[in-house]
Design a protein around this motif. Structure first.
Motif, PDB file in Angstrom:
ATOM      1  N   CYS A 293      25.812  44.835 -14.759  1.00 47.50           N
ATOM      2  CA  CYS A 293      24.528  44.131 -14.883  1.00 47.50           C
ATOM      3  C   CYS A 293      23.587  44.865 -15.828  1.00 47.50           C
ATOM      4  O   CYS A 293      22.910  44.234 -16.647  1.00 47.50           O
ATOM      5  CB  CYS A 293      23.876  43.970 -13.512  1.00 47.50           C
ATOM      6  SG  CYS A 293      24.699  42.754 -12.484  1.00 47.50           S
TER       7      CYS A 293
ATOM      8  N   PRO B  18      21.361  38.613 -15.755  1.00 48.88           N
ATOM      9  CA  PRO B  18      22.268  38.352 -14.639  1.00 48.88           C
ATOM     10  C   PRO B  18      21.562  37.978 -13.333  1.00 48.88           C
ATOM     11  O   PRO B  18      22.136  37.273 -12.509  1.00 48.88           O
ATOM     12  CB  PRO B  18      23.042  39.660 -14.476  1.00 48.88           C
ATOM     13  CG  PRO B  18      22.891  40.365 -15.756  1.00 48.88           C
ATOM     14  CD  PRO B  18      21.574  39.941 -16.318  1.00 48.88           C
TER      15      PRO B  18
ATOM     16  N   SER C 299      19.490  35.844 -12.763  1.00 50.45           N
ATOM     17  CA  SER C 299      19.305  34.399 -12.650  1.00 50.45           C
ATOM     18  C   SER C 299      20.620  33.668 -12.409  1.00 50.45           C
ATOM     19  O   SER C 299      20.628  32.459 -12.233  1.00 50.45           O
ATOM     20  CB  SER C 299      18.644  33.850 -13.921  1.00 50.45           C
ATOM     21  OG  SER C 299      19.516  33.995 -15.029  1.00 50.45           O
ATOM     22  N   TRP C 300      21.738  34.376 -12.401  1.00 50.27           N
ATOM     23  CA  TRP C 300      23.044  33.745 -12.251  1.00 50.27           C
ATOM     24  C   TRP C 300      23.260  33.282 -10.812  1.00 50.27           C
ATOM     25  O   TRP C 300      22.733  33.842  -9.851  1.00 50.27           O
ATOM     26  CB  TRP C 300      24.158  34.685 -12.664  1.00 50.27           C
ATOM     27  CG  TRP C 300      24.139  35.004 -14.140  1.00 50.27           C
ATOM     28  CD1 TRP C 300      23.308  34.491 -15.095  1.00 50.27           C
ATOM     29  CD2 TRP C 300      24.979  35.942 -14.815  1.00 50.27           C
ATOM     30  NE1 TRP C 300      23.579  35.030 -16.311  1.00 50.27           N
ATOM     31  CE2 TRP C 300      24.604  35.924 -16.179  1.00 50.27           C
ATOM     32  CE3 TRP C 300      26.000  36.768 -14.415  1.00 50.27           C
ATOM     33  CZ2 TRP C 300      25.224  36.710 -17.131  1.00 50.27           C
ATOM     34  CZ3 TRP C 300      26.616  37.556 -15.362  1.00 50.27           C
ATOM     35  CH2 TRP C 300      26.235  37.526 -16.695  1.00 50.27           C
ATOM     36  N   TYR C 301      24.099  32.302 -10.672  1.00 51.30           N
ATOM     37  CA  TYR C 301      24.372  31.666  -9.379  1.00 51.30           C
ATOM     38  C   TYR C 301      24.819  32.672  -8.326  1.00 51.30           C
ATOM     39  O   TYR C 301      24.364  32.625  -7.188  1.00 51.30           O
ATOM     40  CB  TYR C 301      25.436  30.578  -9.569  1.00 51.30           C
ATOM     41  CG  TYR C 301      25.825  29.877  -8.288  1.00 51.30           C
ATOM     42  CD1 TYR C 301      24.963  28.976  -7.680  1.00 51.30           C
ATOM     43  CD2 TYR C 301      27.048  30.139  -7.686  1.00 51.30           C
ATOM     44  CE1 TYR C 301      25.307  28.335  -6.508  1.00 51.30           C
ATOM     45  CE2 TYR C 301      27.401  29.506  -6.514  1.00 51.30           C
ATOM     46  CZ  TYR C 301      26.530  28.607  -5.927  1.00 51.30           C
ATOM     47  OH  TYR C 301      26.878  27.984  -4.765  1.00 51.30           O
TER      48      TYR C 301
END
Length: 173
Positions: free
Chosen positions: A47, A57, A59-61
């Motif tokens: 990250c 990263p 904001s990633w799911y």
């Protein structure tokens, strides 16, 4: 120097290694407040590297789903206990292999071996995120904590090792 050769040149019995690992895991739990985990550190390292490359990263799911945006509670790469744990593991493994005269750098035999190693590493990395850890966090630290998922992980880890061995023998060796 005889004591050094007696301790370090002969292989240790498994029970000594297991006892030392258990003792070190207890010390880590006591000092850091959490059990031994390895792959979370690599996740944090990745990250931080992605952030340096301009990605976000957090904001990633994956991080949103698991509320893992706490990854960013660490301001810097070195303000992270996992960095020191993983560097300690790498340095300790290097020292152990040097003491045992087992250190060597091996050349990749062929492109097929490289591709299998790369794909296998990616699959293992993805699997550690699904299982919330590797064999250390999801097995070694989970079973003493009386967690059922550690036992389930162990069964499937051995099944996966068997399947991987069959693939290795059939396609690579």
């Amino acid at each position: 120097m005889k004591w050094f050769n007696k301790i370090f040149k002969n292989p240790w019995p498994y029970w000594i290694g297991g006892t030392l690992l258990a003792f070190l895991n207890i010390i880590l739990l006591w000092t850091a407040g959490q059990a031994w985990r390895v792959t979370s550190g690599f996740l944090y390292w990745g990250c931080h590297i992605l952030e340096l490359c301009g990605f976000n990263p957090s904001s990633w799911y994956y991080f949103q789903l698991h509320k893992r945006s706490s990854v960013y509670k660490y301001d810097t790469f070195f303000n992270n206990e996992y960095t020191f744990i993983n560097l300690g593991i790498i340095l300790g493994a290097l020292i152990a292999s040097l003491i045992a005269s087992q250190f060597s750098i091996k050349k990749i035999k062929n492109k097929k071996q490289f591709v299998f190693a790369l794909v296998g590493g990616i699959i293992m990395g993805y699997g550690t995120r699904l299982a919330f850890g590797c064999n250390i966090g999801a097995l070694f630290s989970a079973i003493p904590s009386l967690s059922l998922h550690g036992w389930i992980f162990g069964v499937f880890m051995f099944l996966g090792a068997g399947v991987g061995s069959i693939i290795l023998i059939k396609y690579i060796l």
